[in-house]
Design a protein around this motif. Structure first.
Motif, PDB file in Angstrom:
ATOM      1  N   TRP A 144     -26.604 -67.369   9.448  1.00 51.96           N
ATOM      2  CA  TRP A 144     -27.078 -68.365   8.493  1.00 51.96           C
ATOM      3  C   TRP A 144     -25.941 -68.750   7.556  1.00 51.96           C
ATOM      4  CZ3 TRP A 144     -31.014 -71.505   8.252  1.00 51.96           C
ATOM      5  CH2 TRP A 144     -31.242 -72.203   7.065  1.00 51.96           C
ATOM      6  N   PRO A 145     -25.810 -70.056   7.250  1.00 50.65           N
ATOM      7  CA  PRO A 145     -26.698 -71.166   7.586  1.00 50.65           C
ATOM      8  C   PRO A 145     -26.260 -71.994   8.793  1.00 50.65           C
ATOM      9  CG  PRO A 145     -25.235 -71.844   5.835  1.00 50.65           C
ATOM     10  CD  PRO A 145     -24.874 -70.421   6.160  1.00 50.65           C
ATOM     11  N   LEU A 148     -27.400 -70.190  13.080  1.00 53.29           N
ATOM     12  CA  LEU A 148     -28.767 -69.870  13.475  1.00 53.29           C
ATOM     13  C   LEU A 148     -29.530 -71.086  14.021  1.00 53.29           C
ATOM     14  CD1 LEU A 148     -30.751 -67.489  13.619  1.00 53.29           C
ATOM     15  CD2 LEU A 148     -31.490 -68.060  11.291  1.00 53.29           C
ATOM     16  N   GLY A 169     -29.765 -62.264  10.677  1.00 51.37           N
ATOM     17  CA  GLY A 169     -29.292 -63.623  10.446  1.00 51.37           C
ATOM     18  C   GLY A 169     -28.827 -63.885   9.030  1.00 51.37           C
ATOM     19  N   LYS A 170     -28.634 -62.826   8.234  1.00 52.51           N
ATOM     20  CA  LYS A 170     -28.195 -62.945   6.836  1.00 52.51           C
ATOM     21  C   LYS A 170     -29.149 -63.825   6.019  1.00 52.51           C
ATOM     22  CE  LYS A 170     -24.438 -60.383   6.701  1.00 52.51           C
ATOM     23  NZ  LYS A 170     -23.096 -60.901   6.407  1.00 52.51           N
ATOM     24  N   PRO A 171     -30.385 -63.391   5.800  1.00 56.74           N
ATOM     25  CA  PRO A 171     -31.350 -64.204   5.046  1.00 56.74           C
ATOM     26  C   PRO A 171     -30.891 -64.449   3.605  1.00 56.74           C
ATOM     27  CG  PRO A 171     -32.147 -61.949   5.326  1.00 56.74           C
ATOM     28  CD  PRO A 171     -30.947 -62.086   6.199  1.00 56.74           C
ATOM     29  N   GLY A 177     -33.567 -71.798   0.496  1.00 55.78           N
ATOM     30  CA  GLY A 177     -32.774 -71.296   1.607  1.00 55.78           C
ATOM     31  C   GLY A 177     -33.565 -70.344   2.488  1.00 55.78           C
ATOM     32  N   TRP A 181     -34.205 -70.639   6.452  1.00 64.38           N
ATOM     33  CA  TRP A 181     -33.834 -69.511   7.325  1.00 64.38           C
ATOM     34  C   TRP A 181     -35.027 -69.071   8.157  1.00 64.38           C
ATOM     35  CZ3 TRP A 181     -36.252 -64.726   6.695  1.00 64.38           C
ATOM     36  CH2 TRP A 181     -35.777 -63.686   7.514  1.00 64.38           C
ATOM     37  N   LYS A 182     -36.192 -68.947   7.533  1.00 61.85           N
ATOM     38  CA  LYS A 182     -37.386 -68.514   8.247  1.00 61.85           C
ATOM     39  C   LYS A 182     -37.735 -69.474   9.375  1.00 61.85           C
ATOM     40  CE  LYS A 182     -42.311 -67.500   7.585  1.00 61.85           C
ATOM     41  NZ  LYS A 182     -43.439 -67.482   6.606  1.00 61.85           N
ATOM     42  N   SER A 184     -35.707 -71.476  11.022  1.00 64.28           N
ATOM     43  CA  SER A 184     -34.716 -71.324  12.081  1.00 64.28           C
ATOM     44  C   SER A 184     -34.961 -70.049  12.884  1.00 64.28           C
ATOM     45  CB  SER A 184     -33.305 -71.300  11.493  1.00 64.28           C
ATOM     46  OG  SER A 184     -32.932 -72.567  10.998  1.00 64.28           O
ATOM     47  N   LEU A 185     -35.349 -68.983  12.192  1.00 66.58           N
ATOM     48  CA  LEU A 185     -35.621 -67.721  12.889  1.00 66.58           C
ATOM     49  C   LEU A 185     -36.862 -67.851  13.775  1.00 66.58           C
ATOM     50  CD1 LEU A 185     -34.084 -65.002  12.785  1.00 66.58           C
ATOM     51  CD2 LEU A 185     -35.963 -64.127  11.380  1.00 66.58           C
TER      52      LEU A 185
END
Length: 287
Positions: A144-145, A148, A169-171, A177, A181-182, A184-185
């Motif tokens: 991330w960012p 991912l 994924g380095k949240p 953000g 991230w969520k 994308s995951l």
């Protein structure tokens, strides 16, 4: 999970500054970290084996890890460097390194020198198809960012590639953000050959506190389940944030809320299956 259950640390580093540059080293980490010290740390926390992961984009670093793996049974696998944008060099490296029975995956420090679209570039895709055909895993650092969001496209193009998202994924800690991230995951989790590593939580805790770590853990658990999560201690990176014991204690609190079978998946089975490990007395891979 009982105290006597086998445990695999799926993310551990070693480096010897007399062998290679490791130019990024600073502060507490700017010293040698060797296999004897690593074995003591692992044993003290109940781990029976570990996977070494590259710490530098160089053939020297990978050869060093393979030499250590040859002489130490606790090393069950090696995730070495591969230049994604150079298929010819990558093919040469794969020919050499897959001769070693413990070579089980590849990684490149893409976050330091690659464009956000690197995983969609034709040369990268050619290399990653070779990785997938060899049955190796592809570890993705600091996803991330920039990286991912590229994983769904990569999975569609190379569906048989085993993708390992390092450090969840380095949240990010901020709300906006974290939501991105969520999402994308969620998309990455749709590919069944993608897993995440429960690792690198010291850095996440420093940026967002223990509450954000638990929040990220719950997201990963809901999306991937215990069968697609592997534990990684990220030693010796943890030496800059309280040490291995503190890192593992935080993870043990989270994972300890699950059933013994689910804990066994996270601390053992996911890594064994993803990296095709043999966890007997001699270590190595099975084909």
């Amino acid at each position: 999970m009982g105290a006597g259950s086998p445990r695999i640390d799926a993310h551990l580093h070693l480096w010897n500054r007399s062998e290679s540059d490791y130019a990024w080293l600073t502060g507490t980490l700017d010293r040698d970290f060797g296999p004897e010290e690593a074995e003591r740390v692992l044993s003290a926390n109940g781990f029976t084996g570990a996977i070494l992961v590259q710490a530098e984009d160089s053939a020297t670093d990978t050869r060093s890890m393979l030499r250590v793996a040859t002489g130490h049974n606790w090393v069950l696998g090696v995730v070495g460097w591969l230049p994604l944008n150079s298929p010819a060099i990558a093919a040469h490296c794969l020919d050499a390194w897959t001769e070693h029975p413990k070579f089980c995956g590849v990684r490149q420090l893409l976050h330091t020198n690659a464009s956000p679209g690197v995983l969609a570039e034709p040369r990268s895709l050619e290399t990653l198809k070779m990785v997938a055909d060899a049955g190796l895993a592809f570890d993705l650092p600091d996803a991330w960012p920039h990286l991912l969001p590229s994983l769904p496209g990569l999975s569609r193009t190379v569906p048989h590639l085993k993708i390992v998202i390092d450090h969840l994924g380095k949240p990010p800690a901020d709300s906006e953000g974290f939501a991105a991230w969520k999402r994308s995951l969620e998309l990455a989790a749709e590919q069944p050959t993608t897993i995440v590593k429960l690792s690198g939580l010291s850095a996440a805790a420093r940026s967002g506190g223990s509450g954000s770590v638990r929040r990220a853990w719950r997201v990963a658990l809901d999306l991937f389940g215990p069968g697609r999560i592997a534990y990684g201690g990220d030693w010796p990176m943890t030496e800059a944030a309280g040490g291995y014991d503190q890192e593992f204690a935080a993870v043990a609190d989270l994972v300890g809320e699950l059933s013994p079978e689910e804990q066994h998946s996270i601390f053992y089975e996911t890594a064994q299956r993803t990296y095709n490990l043999s966890t007997g007395a001699t270590g190595g891979r099975t084909d």
